[in-house]
Structures are given as C-alpha cells and as structure tokens.
Design a protein around this motif. Structure first.
Motif, PDB file in Angstrom:
ATOM      1  N   GLY A  38      -1.348  23.888  17.904  1.00  0.00           N
ATOM      2  CA  GLY A  38      -1.105  24.174  16.486  1.00  0.00           C
ATOM      3  C   GLY A  38      -1.930  23.232  15.628  1.00  0.00           C
ATOM      4  N   LEU A  39      -1.738  23.283  14.324  1.00  0.00           N
ATOM      5  CA  LEU A  39      -2.476  22.408  13.418  1.00  0.00           C
ATOM      6  C   LEU A  39      -2.206  20.944  13.731  1.00  0.00           C
ATOM      7  CD1 LEU A  39      -2.082  24.137   9.929  1.00  0.00           C
ATOM      8  CD2 LEU A  39      -4.143  23.997  11.332  1.00  0.00           C
ATOM      9  N   ARG A  40      -3.273  20.126  13.717  1.00  0.00           N
ATOM     10  CA  ARG A  40      -3.143  18.697  13.999  1.00  0.00           C
ATOM     11  C   ARG A  40      -2.801  17.959  12.702  1.00  0.00           C
ATOM     12  NH1 ARG A  40      -8.218  16.876  15.073  1.00  0.00           N
ATOM     13  NH2 ARG A  40      -9.189  18.857  14.530  1.00  0.00           N
ATOM     14  N   VAL A  41      -1.674  17.272  12.682  1.00  0.00           N
ATOM     15  CA  VAL A  41      -1.253  16.602  11.449  1.00  0.00           C
ATOM     16  C   VAL A  41      -1.202  15.092  11.609  1.00  0.00           C
ATOM     17  CG1 VAL A  41       0.019  18.571  10.554  1.00  0.00           C
ATOM     18  CG2 VAL A  41       1.196  16.952  12.025  1.00  0.00           C
ATOM     19  N   THR A  42      -1.827  14.549  12.638  1.00  0.00           N
ATOM     20  CA  THR A  42      -1.867  13.102  12.829  1.00  0.00           C
ATOM     21  C   THR A  42      -2.495  12.434  11.613  1.00  0.00           C
ATOM     22  OG1 THR A  42      -2.128  13.423  15.197  1.00  0.00           O
ATOM     23  CG2 THR A  42      -2.675  11.254  14.342  1.00  0.00           C
ATOM     24  N   GLY A  43      -1.895  11.351  11.139  1.00  0.00           N
ATOM     25  CA  GLY A  43      -2.403  10.661   9.965  1.00  0.00           C
ATOM     26  C   GLY A  43      -1.493  10.810   8.762  1.00  0.00           C
ATOM     27  N   PHE A  44      -0.695  11.882   8.726  1.00  0.00           N
ATOM     28  CA  PHE A  44       0.362  12.109   7.739  1.00  0.00           C
ATOM     29  C   PHE A  44      -0.131  12.394   6.328  1.00  0.00           C
ATOM     30  CE2 PHE A  44       2.223   9.150  10.943  1.00  0.00           C
ATOM     31  CZ  PHE A  44       2.984  10.103  11.605  1.00  0.00           C
ATOM     32  N   ALA A  45      -1.016  11.565   5.781  1.00  0.00           N
ATOM     33  CA  ALA A  45      -1.460  11.779   4.396  1.00  0.00           C
ATOM     34  C   ALA A  45      -2.819  11.134   4.194  1.00  0.00           C
ATOM     35  CB  ALA A  45      -0.436  11.204   3.413  1.00  0.00           C
ATOM     36  N   LEU A  46      -3.448  11.458   3.074  1.00  0.00           N
ATOM     37  CA  LEU A  46      -4.724  10.837   2.742  1.00  0.00           C
ATOM     38  C   LEU A  46      -4.888  10.792   1.231  1.00  0.00           C
ATOM     39  CD1 LEU A  46      -7.637  13.362   2.976  1.00  0.00           C
ATOM     40  CD2 LEU A  46      -5.363  14.033   3.742  1.00  0.00           C
ATOM     41  N   THR A  47      -5.650   9.805   0.778  1.00  0.00           N
ATOM     42  CA  THR A  47      -5.968   9.722  -0.639  1.00  0.00           C
ATOM     43  C   THR A  47      -7.061  10.721  -0.943  1.00  0.00           C
ATOM     44  OG1 THR A  47      -5.596   7.334  -0.455  1.00  0.00           O
ATOM     45  CG2 THR A  47      -6.542   8.150  -2.515  1.00  0.00           C
ATOM     46  N   THR A  48      -6.805  11.602  -1.889  1.00  0.00           N
ATOM     47  CA  THR A  48      -7.828  12.557  -2.310  1.00  0.00           C
ATOM     48  C   THR A  48      -8.358  12.115  -3.668  1.00  0.00           C
ATOM     49  OG1 THR A  48      -6.035  13.978  -3.110  1.00  0.00           O
ATOM     50  CG2 THR A  48      -7.011  14.547  -1.006  1.00  0.00           C
ATOM     51  N   TRP A  49      -9.611  11.673  -3.647  1.00  0.00           N
ATOM     52  CA  TRP A  49     -10.259  11.196  -4.859  1.00  0.00           C
ATOM     53  C   TRP A  49     -10.920  12.366  -5.584  1.00  0.00           C
ATOM     54  CZ3 TRP A  49      -9.635   6.092  -6.200  1.00  0.00           C
ATOM     55  CH2 TRP A  49      -9.122   5.250  -5.211  1.00  0.00           C
ATOM     56  N   THR A  50     -11.551  12.058  -6.692  1.00  0.00           N
ATOM     57  CA  THR A  50     -12.143  13.075  -7.563  1.00  0.00           C
ATOM     58  C   THR A  50     -13.084  14.003  -6.805  1.00  0.00           C
ATOM     59  OG1 THR A  50     -12.094  11.351  -9.273  1.00  0.00           O
ATOM     60  CG2 THR A  50     -13.306  13.373  -9.780  1.00  0.00           C
ATOM     61  N   ASN A  51     -13.920  13.441  -5.947  1.00  0.00           N
ATOM     62  CA  ASN A  51     -14.878  14.252  -5.196  1.00  0.00           C
ATOM     63  C   ASN A  51     -14.174  15.259  -4.290  1.00  0.00           C
ATOM     64  OD1 ASN A  51     -14.137  11.705  -3.890  1.00  0.00           O
ATOM     65  ND2 ASN A  51     -15.517  12.253  -2.233  1.00  0.00           N
ATOM     66  N   ALA A  52     -13.031  14.862  -3.726  1.00  0.00           N
ATOM     67  CA  ALA A  52     -12.280  15.776  -2.861  1.00  0.00           C
ATOM     68  C   ALA A  52     -11.725  16.953  -3.658  1.00  0.00           C
ATOM     69  CB  ALA A  52     -11.149  15.035  -2.174  1.00  0.00           C
ATOM     70  N   TRP A  53     -11.230  16.686  -4.874  1.00  0.00           N
ATOM     71  CA  TRP A  53     -10.663  17.769  -5.681  1.00  0.00           C
ATOM     72  C   TRP A  53     -11.745  18.765  -6.106  1.00  0.00           C
ATOM     73  CZ3 TRP A  53      -5.912  18.918  -5.261  1.00  0.00           C
ATOM     74  CH2 TRP A  53      -4.997  17.921  -4.909  1.00  0.00           C
ATOM     75  N   ARG A  54     -12.951  18.285  -6.321  1.00  0.00           N
ATOM     76  CA  ARG A  54     -14.040  19.216  -6.642  1.00  0.00           C
ATOM     77  C   ARG A  54     -14.328  20.122  -5.456  1.00  0.00           C
ATOM     78  NH1 ARG A  54     -17.129  14.295  -9.625  1.00  0.00           N
ATOM     79  NH2 ARG A  54     -16.139  14.539 -11.651  1.00  0.00           N
ATOM     80  N   ALA A  55     -14.268  19.560  -4.256  1.00  0.00           N
ATOM     81  CA  ALA A  55     -14.485  20.366  -3.055  1.00  0.00           C
ATOM     82  C   ALA A  55     -13.339  21.345  -2.835  1.00  0.00           C
ATOM     83  CB  ALA A  55     -14.651  19.459  -1.841  1.00  0.00           C
ATOM     84  N   LEU A  56     -12.101  20.885  -3.044  1.00  0.00           N
ATOM     85  CA  LEU A  56     -10.937  21.758  -2.886  1.00  0.00           C
ATOM     86  C   LEU A  56     -10.964  22.903  -3.893  1.00  0.00           C
ATOM     87  CD1 LEU A  56      -8.228  19.013  -2.265  1.00  0.00           C
ATOM     88  CD2 LEU A  56      -8.961  20.756  -0.614  1.00  0.00           C
ATOM     89  N   ASP A  57     -11.397  22.612  -5.104  1.00  0.00           N
ATOM     90  CA  ASP A  57     -11.535  23.681  -6.103  1.00  0.00           C
ATOM     91  C   ASP A  57     -12.630  24.665  -5.696  1.00  0.00           C
ATOM     92  OD1 ASP A  57      -9.490  22.795  -7.767  1.00  0.00           O
ATOM     93  OD2 ASP A  57     -10.816  21.553  -8.983  1.00  0.00           O
ATOM     94  N   ALA A  58     -13.694  24.155  -5.091  1.00  0.00           N
ATOM     95  CA  ALA A  58     -14.797  25.021  -4.680  1.00  0.00           C
ATOM     96  C   ALA A  58     -14.341  26.046  -3.637  1.00  0.00           C
ATOM     97  CB  ALA A  58     -15.954  24.189  -4.124  1.00  0.00           C
ATOM     98  N   VAL A  59     -13.447  25.638  -2.717  1.00  0.00           N
ATOM     99  CA  VAL A  59     -12.969  26.587  -1.695  1.00  0.00           C
ATOM    100  C   VAL A  59     -11.693  27.304  -2.122  1.00  0.00           C
ATOM    101  CG1 VAL A  59     -14.069  25.369   0.210  1.00  0.00           C
ATOM    102  CG2 VAL A  59     -11.706  24.788  -0.403  1.00  0.00           C
ATOM    103  N   GLY A  60     -11.166  26.952  -3.316  1.00  0.00           N
ATOM    104  CA  GLY A  60     -10.085  27.740  -3.902  1.00  0.00           C
ATOM    105  C   GLY A  60      -8.665  27.330  -3.559  1.00  0.00           C
ATOM    106  N   VAL A  61      -8.430  26.079  -3.139  1.00  0.00           N
ATOM    107  CA  VAL A  61      -7.062  25.667  -2.819  1.00  0.00           C
ATOM    108  C   VAL A  61      -6.585  24.470  -3.645  1.00  0.00           C
ATOM    109  CG1 VAL A  61      -7.190  26.561  -0.463  1.00  0.00           C
ATOM    110  CG2 VAL A  61      -7.795  24.166  -0.910  1.00  0.00           C
TER     111      VAL A  61
END
Length: 410
Positions: A38-61
């Motif tokens: 199944g999906l690998r969730v090791t690591g639990f969480a991550l800091t998403t900085w501005t650059n990550a949100w631009r990428a997430l918006d680009a793929v639509g999530v």
C-alpha cells in the motif's frame, strides 16, 4: 508474464505520484510500480514551503490539502546550551514572486491526495523491481514475481536505495554521520504550540516541533549515533526514552509531544545524502531512463526541502516528458522506434538540465546548515547561537522562493 507500457515509474512516493499525476494531466498514461502492499507513509509529515505549494497547485491538489493543514506563520529558534532569549522570525514576508506559504503536511494525506487523482490501475502494488535490462530501444523491468515489463521510458522514484539510480551510474548515497528519530503526536485537544515551527539546538543534537493543525504535532530529533545507539532503530520504546533524556530543559508541551507519541508513530533512520558533485557531473538521465526525488537528490533534512524538491521534480519531469512524447512522428517501424527514443532522450536531458543546479544547491545547503546546527564544538556552538539562528528563517525562505513552473507544454 510480460507487459508493455509507455512509461514506467518505480516508486509510489512523493516524486513518483507527482510525476504520474503530472503526466496524467497532460494526457499521458504511466504505470507506477510500488514494492509495498500500500502507500508508504514512513516519515509522518513534512514541511511544505512555498515552492512545494506551487508544484502542488500545478498538479491540481493544492486546494484540498490547504483545507486540512494550517499556516505556519513563523519560526522560534532556541538554544538549550546557552541562556539567551528565543529568536522569533516571521514567515509572513513576500518573496520575489509572491507571498510565502509554509505548512506542515501529513505525508499520508499528501500521498492520498495525489493517488486519488490518478486513474484506477495506475499503481501496481507489491511490485518489487529486482533488475533492469536493455532491449533495443526499450527497457525490460524485471519484478520479484517474475513479471517482465517492457517500457519506452523508465523513471526511478525509488528512494535512497534506488535500483534505477544504480542502473544509470549513481553511487549509493553517503551516510551523513547523523541519525533522525521522527514522531507524530495527537494531543486530542489544543497542543499549545500555536502556529510556529519550534527548533531547539543542543550540544550535538537538534530537534523540531511542527504543528500540522490545532491538535497534532510532527517532531524530529537528530543526533550523532554511537555503536550502542544503533540498537535504537528497532525499538520504539527505547527511541522515545532516548529523546526524552536528551531534550534538556524544555517547555512542558514540548516534552508532552514525545510522551504522547504512540509506539507505532515513531521511527528512526540514518541520514543519507548524495555527494553534490555527483549530481553536478553525473548522469541524471541516460537514454530513456532518469531519476527523481530521493533517487536523484537524497539530502539531510536540515532545510526541509527533500519532499518539496521531489514535488518540483514531478512537475518538471512530466512537462519535459510530455513535450517529447506528444510530438507527431511521420515515420514507421524501426525508424519510428529510433525517433521516439531520441525524443525521449532529449526530453530527459532537458529535465536533467533544469534540475541539476537546483539539486546541487539544495543538497549542499542542507549539509552545511546541518553541520553548523548540530555541532558539538564550543566555537561552532557560539557561531550557531549568535548568527545562524538569526538568519536561519531567511535562508529557509530564500531556498523556498522558487517556481518550478506550470504543466503547460508548447
């Protein structure tokens, strides 16, 4: 059993799913091979900085994830070695192309958001890649269950121990000399951290506490392991006690974060990184094969950019591949196969050119910052507490002030 696919992506982590979704948005199907059930969730969480949100918006999530995770509006840096006031820095500043946006995102929710947008059957679970073989203009991907998959394009998003990275000539990532214990705590009630990232610097240790929302906290603790400490990796109870013994004099809600962490919500792993000169001079792509995410740029977590850079990779890679795969070809037979191969090769070279310096910069910065932050030397501690903490937030924001671009292709 033998299958034929146009694009095969190895690894259903952040980079693999972002690349697959980017390709899907551009009308190209891919098959994602995931070794786990199944999906690998090791690591639990991550800091998403501005650059990550631009990428997430680009793929639509981006929009859906924002509804589940609150803003981090600043950083509080505190030394457990010297007695001096905490340093507080705001994230509410403008970058070169807009306001900064920082949130702590649960890895499980991020992966589920990416997976949800993919067509059924895109991910093939329990599919461990054991070897890769050349076959003319194609690659043969051999799985542990004896399945062989023929593909025109092979992308390795299979982490620090990437089979695909080894295939194109990368060496095994180096041990950074440090290990990290990570945990996730659910207070059930308000945790008391507010909306700020807390970083604590000690003698040879460093810890961070990041609110994902009003009731949950993601935390990490990095240290220099001894031979005796290596036994911690398989014992969550001892991991927790080790962190509590090394935290020092901290606020009650900080200590409570570790105490409340369930044993199945705590992990330990050595920190590994790719020597930056390998990325600068090595093969990021080779023919119709390339790598992304930790398979490309494993880095220490000291600037919080590993997952963010993986999202950038996914957008850039999908864009470059789609440009190559969607061009009309007016030839048939072997000539068509050769032309397709050449176009894929050029598309992957374009991706490599875009990601080479960015990867080099992030790996190098993370390593240097980590070495200073976690020093156990007296002089370095003075330097860290007097200078680095003051400029740390500015440095983090500078590395996050980056736009990987949209998915548009010409």
């Amino acid at each position: 059993m033998e299958l034929v696919e146009e694009v095969v992506i190895v690894g259903a982590g952040i980079a693999g799913l972002a690349t697959s979704l980017g390709l899907h948005r551009l009308g190209i199907r891919s098959l994602v091979l995931e070794s786990s059930a199944g999906l690998r969730v090791t690591g639990f969480a991550l800091t998403t900085w501005t650059n990550a949100w631009r990428a997430l918006d680009a793929v639509g999530v981006g929009h859906s994830l924002r509804q589940q995770h609150g803003f981090l509006d600043g950083l509080v840096a505190s030394s457990t070695v010297v007695s001096e006031p905490d340093k507080q820095i705001s994230f509410k500043v403008k970058g070169t192309i807009g306001d900064h946006e920082v949130r702590c995102v649960r890895r499980k929710l991020l992966l589920e958001a990416l997976e949800k947008e993919l067509p059924d059957g895109t991910i093939r679970y329990s599919s461990k890649v054991v070897s890769i073989e050349e076959s003319g203009y194609l690659k043969l991907v051999h799985l542990a269950d004896d399945t062989i998959i023929k593909t025109k394009v092979l992308i390795g998003c299979d982490g620090v121990n990437s089979v695909v990275a080894r295939f194109i000539g990368f060496k095994k990532p180096a041990f950074a000399g440090r290990s990290a214990i990570r945990g996730y705590a659910d207070f059930k009630v308000n945790h008391g951290f507010g909306s700020k990232l807390l970083q604590l610097f000690g003698k040879g240790v460093r810890s961070g506490f990041l609110p994902c929302d009003d009731t949950t906290i993601y935390w990490f603790f990095t240290y220099f392991p001894t031979g005796q400490d290596k036994e911690l990796e398989d014992n969550p109870t001892e991991m927790k006690q080790f962190v509590l013994s090394k935290l020092g004099n901290v606020a009650e809600h900080v200590r409570t974060s570790v105490e409340l962490t369930e044993l199945d919500s705590i992990t330990s792993s050595p920190l590994r990184f790719r020597h930056p000169w390998e990325v600068l001079w090595g093969n990021i792509s080779k023919g119709n094969v390339s790598v992304a995410g930790d398979a490309l740029h494993p880095m220490t977590p000291d600037i919080g950019q590993g997952g963010c850079a993986a999202l950038e990779d996914g957008v850039v890679l999908a864009r470059c591949l789609a440009e190559a795969l969607k061009k009309e070809l007016n030839v048939e037979g072997k000539e068509r196969e050769r032309e397709e191969y050449k176009r894929v090769e050029m598309g992957l070279k374009k991706y490599a050119a875009e990601r080479r310096w960015r990867s080099f910069e992030l790996i190098s910065t993370a390593y240097i910052v980590g070495a200073i932050q976690q020093s156990d030397g007296k002089i370095m501690n003075i330097l860290r507490d007097a200078i680095l903490a003051k400029f740390l937030a500015g440095l983090l924001l500078k590395k996050a002030d980056f736009d990987c671009g949209k998915l548009n292709i010409s």
